[in-house]
Write an enzyme that holds these catalytic residues in place. Structure first.
Site: not given
Ligand code: GAL
Length: 964
Positions: A418, A488
């Site tokens: 990010e 993620e």
């Molecule tokens: C993503 C980010 C993580 C964390 C997650 C939400 O956007 O890469 O670091 O913030 O969202 O828990």
């Protein structure tokens, strides 16, 4: 006239990575060179600004006797009970003005001093370096009064040559650490801001002719079965690997037959690099990573990542993890079938990668880089697109790659997280590709895949992932040629994540989808004297993001949450599907056969195993399936009994991560369905003095409310549609369309009114008609409770008919009531843990026992939890309850309203009553806290419904413990 002063602290806001440190090199835990750990007790003085104190503290002879003592590695804000400042949690907002490269004048600065003597056997020849493995966020270092340099790059190692400064005794190592620096702009990861020297500090003797940097190239050719080894070393020497009869010069290439390294078969060969002055142990794993046919392949085969994002976390020590905690993480991952880790969002302690090599986990090693806060200003002035910052970015890339390049587990480098897009990222990718062509490059923010070798996204919903799987997602030409991963997904915040089985199905169906990484491994709760675990806001932070930092598959004390158990089931290495006496066994691994597993069957009658045996399964290559005949069903089962097979895969022998018998996979094959409970309505209701009796039960004559069943008092039985909203119900502010909780509250589902329409006594039934609806709205649920009895058992049939336009799904649909005494709970149905419509893959049908307290799942922010799914019958509080059809069972010592109002577990105090919910249906869980909401099949919409429960009193001899 204007002028600017140059001060001794200009380095703090300098965008350069620092000065004085040695070039980065490969990290290794130990060699035969002498070393001295400087971990332990250090003196600390914390000042409010970077320049509050001059640097005289670094002079030998300075008396720090009245300074506090802290432990290094450690974070000063987690020591001293607040005396040195407190942790701050923000997700992406910088906790200081965005004014790069400037940081606030209020810049907590920790001066650290450690005085040490050299051990007696410290060699008198050669040099020495001091290595800092991690300091947040910027440090200046003096040894014996000499300034040796300063650095940034919190989760990266920095070494300084100090041989010329050492003396046998009374060495003074002084380290000034600033919480904020220009480097903080590059470290905006979603986590606690925790300054300090949080990784090891080590003094390393460097004998003449000792090793400098070296690069172990160990590839595997799956066509020939041969491995090729070449160790490039800055200092010439020899490399030997006794088990392979290898003894060659550095730089020389040798090819021999080897067993390859994979996460499933982590074969490591012990070797040694011998230079003139040092012997460095090597652990060599042969494997080849390529991008081929649009897929990530290792040793010729495509991978499927069953991964998790891991931040380093310990509830007392923060990111200062000891080796045993790291090992615990790896063991837990292996025992729960995970095969991959993304080191979100920085290189972990290097010892963690040694463990990944040893136990077998694929690693995406991510650089210490995130500038997410710039999104608030449309990425203006983003350091990754500003050439002035590029040296700092390249320094970070080099420190990661050079440190970690000799780990076979690392298969992909990630530029960071990010950070938008920009020239600096391109420069990093180019440098990494040039330095190490044997691995792939990842960065999620690069949707066009300009710099990367894999198309990666976070939280894309199932529909989009399926489109990508079908290659219908468009994108640049380059992207269309690349494999896809979800770096993620499955946001494990509070109860959930829901819908991960549905993702897994897609990953297994479409070749291009090479799996993903659940967000995230552990809840970052901080042990707190009053709150149990603290989260954002609990330290009085000016800006914070609450419990968004508690979104892990394990609780802070590393107890697996139901989310981890669900994930374990969803990603099993073997699957079983069966019908009609046959089970189809599939090897879902990528590399290994089934020889590590022993297979067992068992046969259950009404949830009790009556017989078991071993199942012989043929050898299956990865991806292969076989239909295996189950034995003849044992003994005749009683009429109406429910029967099923359970087939399990267990470890056939001890491994280094779990003992023989550890279960890796299981499946159920239903045989005969149970007969549903029936109650002949032979009794009729009898009106008495304010009371109606029916069979074993009594009711209030005016309201028709149930009062007792035999000797068991029952209070407040009525329809219930509300649940204490989960983090996923609440949803993330920036997500639209999935924020159920807000809608539910708007429409008053948490404050339903129950209007009594009639209490009717017939020959064979007591019927109570009601309308359940929220104030202010015209929609509602016509709800009829129909009670019948055969004299000893009591049947309740609830019929629900929606009226008006229901604008939202229902959180739940069932009844709730209070019992005055209940402790032990037995049930036949899904267990042993909780299960919701889209999180119940791991819930298995059986007979289970627990207690009311044991049914609770301690999510750090209290919320709906603990439902047991598919319950056929349950016994608690002196009652037996049979379901027609199956139901969800929940019981707690507080009301839903109390649960909903609590912010920490310590807010929940048990009351006199145990509140029981019997739910016909529940709305699913989804991952709306950061990702898609509940998928259509798991949504609970208001519609006509009818469901029954049969109650009977359990004879006195059953153990019932009073709650009071
Ligand atoms: C993503 C980010 C993580 C964390 C997650 C939400 O956007 O890469 O670091 O913030 O969202 O828990």
């Amino acid at each position: 006239m204007s002028f600017r002063t140059t001060t001794a602290i200009d380095y703090v806001e300098d965008v350069s990575p620092g000065s004085g440190a040695l070039p980065p090199r490969a990290w290794y835990a130990a060699s035969d060179a002498t070393s001295l750990s400087l971990n332990g007790s250090w003196r600390l003085r914390v000042s409010p600004t970077a320049d509050a104190e001059d640097d005289s503290f670094a002079e030998p002879g300075f008396d720090a006797g009245n300074w506090a003592e802290v432990t290094v590695p450690g974070h000063w804000v987690l020591q001293g009970e607040g005396a040195f400042g407190l942790p701050i949690y923000t997700n992406h907002l910088y906790p200081f003005p965005v004014d790069p490269p400037h940081v606030p004048t209020e810049n907590p600065t920790g001066d650290h001093i450690r005085v040490f003597d050299l051990p007696e056997d410290w060699p008198s020849d050669g040099g020495a370096v001091i290595r800092f493995d991690g300091v947040e966020s910027c440090a200046r270092v003096w040894l014996n009064g000499t300034d040796i340099g300063e650095f940034k790059g919190s989760r990266l190692p920095h070494e300084f040559a100090v041989g010329h400064l050492l003396k046998p005794a009374g060495n003074v190592l002084a380290v000034r650490v600033h919480q904020w620096s220009a480097g903080s702009y590059l470290e905006d990861q979603d986590q606690w801001w925790l300054p300090g020297i949080f990784r090891d500090v080590t003094l390393l003797h460097r004998p003449a002719g000792s090793a400098l940097d070296f690069f172990v190239h160990a590839s595997y050719d799956h066509r020939t079965g041969e491995g090729t080894l070449r160790v490039d070393s800055d200092v010439d020497g020899r490399v030997s690997v006794p088990a392979l009869d290898i003894d060659v010069e550095t730089g020389e290439t040798v090819t021999v037959r080897v067993d390859p390294w994979t996460a499933e078969t982590p074969k490591l060969y012990d070797g040694v690099l011998v230079t003139e002055g040092e012997r460095v142990p090597l652990r060599i794993g042969f494997r080849t990573v390529v991008l081929e046919d649009g897929l990530i392949k290792v040793n010729g085969k495509p991978l499927l990542f069953k991964g998790v994002n891991r931040h380093e976390w310990h509830p007392e020590k923060g990111r200062a993890l000891d080796l045993e905690t790291m090992r615990e993480d790896v063991l837990l991952m292996k025992r729960h079938n995970l095969n991959a880790v993304r080191t979100s969002h920085y290189p972990p302690h290097p010892a963690f990668l040694d463990l990944c090599d040893e136990y077998g986990l694929w690693v995406i090693d991510e650089c210490d880089l995130e500038t997410h806060g710039f999104t608030e200003q449309a990425w203006r002035d983003n350091p990754v697109d500003d050439d002035r910052w590029t040296p700092a970015l390249l320094d970070r890339a080099a420190r990661m790659v050079e440190r970690d390049k000799n780990h076979p587990s690392v298969v992909v480098w990630s530029l960071g997280n990010e950070a938008g897009t920009g020239r600096g990222l391109t420069a990093m990718a180019e440098w990494i590709h040039g330095r190490d062509s044997s691995r792939l490059v990842h960065y999620e923010g690069d949707w066009n895949c300009r710099d990367t070798d894999v198309y990666s996204r976070m939280y894309a919903n199932h529909g989009e992932v399926e489109q990508i799987g079908k290659e219908l997602d468009g994108g640049t030409h380059k992207r269309r040629e690349l494999p896809f991963i979800l770096c993620e997904y499955g946001h494990a915040m509070g109860n959930g994540p829901g819908g991960i089985a549905d993702y897994q199905e897609l990953f297994e169906k479409y070749e291009r989808l090479q799996g993903g990484f659940i967000w995230e491994w552990i809840d970052h709760g901080v042990t707190h004297p009053e709150l149990g675990y603290a989260y954002g806001g609990d330290f009085g932070e000016e800006l914070h993001d609450g419990n968004f930092v508690c979104d892990g598959l394990i609780f802070p004390d590393r107890t697996p949450s139901p989310g981890l158990l669900e994930f374990k089931k969803v990603i099993e290495p073997v699957s079983f599907e069966g019908a009609d006496g046959t089970v189809r066994v599939t090897n879902k691994q990528d590399f290994a056969g089934l020889s590590a597993f022993a297979f067992e069957w068992s046969y259950q009658v009404d949830g009790e195993s009556v017989e078991s045996g071993s199942l012989s399964v043929p050898a299956l290559a990865p991806g292969e399936s076989a239909d295996v005949k189950l034995p003849e069903p044992p003994a005749q089962s009683p009429a109406g009994a429910e029967t099923q097979w359970t087939v399990r895969a267990l470890l056939a022998a001890d491994t280094d991560w779990a003992p023989q018998g550890h279960e890796v996979a299981w499946g159920e094959v239903p045989v005969a369905a149970r007969s549903l409970p029936s109650v002949a309505a032979t009794d009729g209701p009898v009106a008495g003095d304010g009371v109606i009796t029916l069979g074993p039960a009594s009711f209030d004559a005016r309201t028709g409310a149930l009062k007792t069943i035999g000797g068991v008092e029952v209070s407040g039985l009525r329809l219930d549609v509300w649940r204490a909203t989960t983090d996923n119900d609440e949803g993330a502010e920036w997500l639209t369309g999935v924020r159920c909780a807000e809608q539910w509250r708007k429409y008053g589902l948490h404050r339903m009114r129950h209007r009594l329409a009639s209490v009717e006594l017939d020959d064979d039934a007591l019927t109570v008609r009601t309308r359940v609806a929220p104030a202010a709205w015209e929609f509602g649920l016509a709800t009829v409770y129909r009670w019948t009895s055969d004299g000893s058992r009591l049947r309740l049939t609830v019929s629900v008919g929606p009226e008006g336009e229901w604008p939202v799904p229902l959180p739940r649909l069932g009844v709730r009531f209070g019992l005055t005494r209940a402790d032990a709970v037995k049930w036949y149905g899904g267990g042993p843990g909780e299960g919701y419509p889209d999180t119940k893959a791991a819930s298995r049908v059986g007979r289970w026992e627990s207690t009311v307290d044991g049914l609770q799942t301690p999510y750090l922010r209290p919320q709906e939890n603990g439902a047991r799914a598919d319950v056929r019958w349950a016994e608690l509080g002196g009652l037996r309850i049979e379901g027609d059809p199956e139901f969800f069972l929940t019981a707690r010592r507080w009301t839903t309203e109390q649960l909903d109002a609590a912010t920490h577990l310590t807010d929940l105090t048990p009351g006199e009553t145990v509140w029981v919910n019997l739910d016909h249906a529940l709305h699913g869980i989804g991952t709306g806290s950061c990702g898609p909401g509940v998928l259509p099949p798991y949504q609970l919409h208001a519609g006509p419904a009818e469901f029954s429960f049969v109650f009977s009193e359990i004879p006195e001899n059953s153990e019932i413990v009073d709650v009071s």
